[in-house]
Write an enzyme that holds these catalytic residues in place. Sequence first.
Site, PDB file in Angstrom:
ATOM      1  N   HIS A 198      -4.850  -5.824  -8.400  1.00  9.73           N
ATOM      2  CA  HIS A 198      -5.742  -4.754  -7.939  1.00  9.73           C
ATOM      3  C   HIS A 198      -7.173  -5.280  -7.896  1.00  9.73           C
ATOM      4  O   HIS A 198      -7.593  -5.994  -8.815  1.00  9.73           O
ATOM      5  CB  HIS A 198      -5.630  -3.553  -8.897  1.00  9.73           C
ATOM      6  CG  HIS A 198      -6.479  -2.396  -8.477  1.00  9.73           C
ATOM      7  ND1 HIS A 198      -6.118  -1.544  -7.453  1.00  9.73           N
ATOM      8  CD2 HIS A 198      -7.694  -1.975  -8.909  1.00  9.73           C
ATOM      9  CE1 HIS A 198      -7.073  -0.639  -7.291  1.00  9.73           C
ATOM     10  NE2 HIS A 198      -8.038  -0.879  -8.161  1.00  9.73           N
ATOM     11  N   MET A 216       0.802  -1.217   0.000  1.00 11.01           N
ATOM     12  CA  MET A 216       0.000   0.000   0.000  1.00 11.01           C
ATOM     13  C   MET A 216       0.841   1.277   0.000  1.00 11.01           C
ATOM     14  O   MET A 216       0.505   2.248   0.668  1.00 11.01           O
ATOM     15  CB  MET A 216      -0.963  -0.019   1.199  1.00 11.01           C
ATOM     16  CG  MET A 216      -1.963  -1.152   1.121  1.00 11.01           C
ATOM     17  SD  MET A 216      -2.930  -1.101  -0.430  1.00 11.01           S
ATOM     18  CE  MET A 216      -4.118  -2.398  -0.133  1.00 11.01           C
ATOM     19  N   ARG A 217       1.933   1.259  -0.746  1.00 12.89           N
ATOM     20  CA  ARG A 217       2.740   2.474  -0.936  1.00 12.89           C
ATOM     21  C   ARG A 217       2.886   2.714  -2.430  1.00 12.89           C
ATOM     22  O   ARG A 217       3.106   1.753  -3.195  1.00 12.89           O
ATOM     23  CB  ARG A 217       4.155   2.308  -0.350  1.00 12.89           C
ATOM     24  CG  ARG A 217       4.222   1.952   1.102  1.00 12.89           C
ATOM     25  CD  ARG A 217       3.754   3.036   2.022  1.00 12.89           C
ATOM     26  NE  ARG A 217       4.485   4.284   1.904  1.00 12.89           N
ATOM     27  CZ  ARG A 217       4.103   5.415   2.484  1.00 12.89           C
ATOM     28  NH1 ARG A 217       3.002   5.464   3.193  1.00 12.89           N
ATOM     29  NH2 ARG A 217       4.820   6.509   2.344  1.00 12.89           N
ATOM     30  N   ASP A 245      -2.166   2.433 -10.408  1.00 12.46           N
ATOM     31  CA  ASP A 245      -3.056   1.388 -10.938  1.00 12.46           C
ATOM     32  C   ASP A 245      -3.194   1.475 -12.463  1.00 12.46           C
ATOM     33  O   ASP A 245      -4.301   1.332 -13.016  1.00 12.46           O
ATOM     34  CB  ASP A 245      -4.427   1.448 -10.243  1.00 12.46           C
ATOM     35  CG  ASP A 245      -4.300   1.186  -8.749  1.00 12.46           C
ATOM     36  OD1 ASP A 245      -3.430   0.377  -8.361  1.00 12.46           O
ATOM     37  OD2 ASP A 245      -5.042   1.796  -7.966  1.00 12.46           O
ATOM     38  N   LEU A 292       4.947   3.612  -5.465  1.00 12.81           N
ATOM     39  CA  LEU A 292       6.385   3.573  -5.755  1.00 12.81           C
ATOM     40  C   LEU A 292       6.773   4.753  -6.651  1.00 12.81           C
ATOM     41  O   LEU A 292       5.978   5.217  -7.474  1.00 12.81           O
ATOM     42  CB  LEU A 292       6.735   2.247  -6.429  1.00 12.81           C
ATOM     43  CG  LEU A 292       6.580   1.032  -5.497  1.00 12.81           C
ATOM     44  CD1 LEU A 292       6.467  -0.265  -6.306  1.00 12.81           C
ATOM     45  CD2 LEU A 292       7.735   0.951  -4.508  1.00 12.81           C
TER      46      LEU A 292
HETATM   47  C1  GAR Z   1      -5.851  -7.368  -2.396  1.00 10.01           C
HETATM   48  O1  GAR Z   1      -7.233  -7.448  -2.614  1.00 10.01           O
HETATM   49  C2  GAR Z   1      -5.195  -6.488  -3.431  1.00 10.01           C
HETATM   50  O2  GAR Z   1      -5.828  -6.501  -4.670  1.00 10.01           O
HETATM   51  C3  GAR Z   1      -5.347  -5.135  -2.787  1.00 10.01           C
HETATM   52  O3  GAR Z   1      -5.090  -5.346  -1.434  1.00 10.01           O
HETATM   53  C4  GAR Z   1      -5.520  -6.667  -1.098  1.00 10.01           C
HETATM   54  C5  GAR Z   1      -4.394  -7.340  -0.357  1.00 10.01           C
HETATM   55  O4  GAR Z   1      -4.837  -8.528   0.216  1.00 10.01           O
HETATM   56  N1  GAR Z   1      -4.437  -4.180  -3.375  1.00 10.01           N
HETATM   57  C6  GAR Z   1      -4.758  -2.921  -3.603  1.00 10.01           C
HETATM   58  O5  GAR Z   1      -5.832  -2.423  -3.315  1.00 10.01           O
HETATM   59  C7  GAR Z   1      -3.657  -2.119  -4.254  1.00 10.01           C
HETATM   60  N2  GAR Z   1      -4.192  -0.954  -4.890  1.00 10.01           N
HETATM   61  P1  GAR Z   1      -3.808  -9.569   0.798  1.00 10.01           P
HETATM   62  O6  GAR Z   1      -2.853  -8.817   1.717  1.00 10.01           O
HETATM   63  O7  GAR Z   1      -4.667 -10.533   1.555  1.00 10.01           O
HETATM   64  O8  GAR Z   1      -3.113 -10.198  -0.357  1.00 10.01           O
END
Ligand code: GAR
Length: 208
Positions: A115, A96-97, A151, A99
Site C-alpha cells: 500500500h 484494486m478490488r 488496508d 476481497l
Molecule cells: C502501488 O503503488 C500500490 O501500492 C497501489 O497501487 C500501485 C500499483 O502499482 N495499491 C493500492 O493503492 C492498494 N490500496 P503497480 O501496478 O505499478 O504495481
Amino acid sequence: MPIQSGRLRTGVLISGSGTNLQALLDACGAPDFPAEIGLVISNRADAGGLERARRAGVASIIIPHKDYPSRESFDAEIDRALREAGVEFVCLAGFMRLLTPGFVEQWRDRLVNVHPSLLPAFKGMDAVEQALNAGVTRTGCTVHFVRPEMDAGPIILQAEVPIQPGDTPERLHDRIRSAEHRCYPEALRLIASGRVKVAEEAVTILSI
Ligand code: GAR
C-alpha cells in the site's frame, strides 16, 4: 510460512501497470530466491502487468470482475484458479478490488498487500493524494498481511519517502513505487524463508 516443496509457489493479483509484479518477477528470477511466481491474475484485460507476466514466461489469466454476479462468486473463481495452479501464497500488487472476508480468511497469513502509505495513515484508494493534502513531510509504503478490513493487518515492512516541495501526486507516487519495489521482494523473501511469524496480530522477523 513453511516452504512445502522447494520455492514458495506464489500467485500475484493485479489490476494495472504491474511495476510491483515486475519487481517480484525480477526477484524470483534469481536462482537462490526462495519463492517463484506460479500464476498472475488480473481482473482487467488491459492491465499492463499481463504483458510483464508473458515476457517472464509466467502463466497469467484474466478474471473480469464484471462477469460475476457477486463479490463472493468473483472471489471463488480467483480462489479456484489459485488452487488449480498449486499456489501456496498470494501477493496483491495494485489489485484494486476489495476481497470478501471469506476469501481473506481462507488465505489468512498467506495473503499480503503493498500500500502506498505508512499504514495506518492514509488508507484507501487515494493514499498518495491524501498524504499531499494532509501537509505531512513524509509518507511511504507498507507491506502487510491482509485482513478483512481495508488496508489493515499485521505490518511486515515499511519504508519512508520524504515529500519534496512542489511534489505532484504522480512524482510522489513514482518515488513511493521505487520504495515498494525494494520492500515487496524483500518481504516475500523473508516470508518464503520462514523468517516472518505472526502472533497476536503482530509480526516478528526472525534473524537467521
Ligand atoms: C502501488 O503503488 C500500490 O501500492 C497501489 O497501487 C500501485 C500499483 O502499482 N495499491 C493500492 O493503492 C492498494 N490500496 P503497480 O501496478 O505499478 O504495481
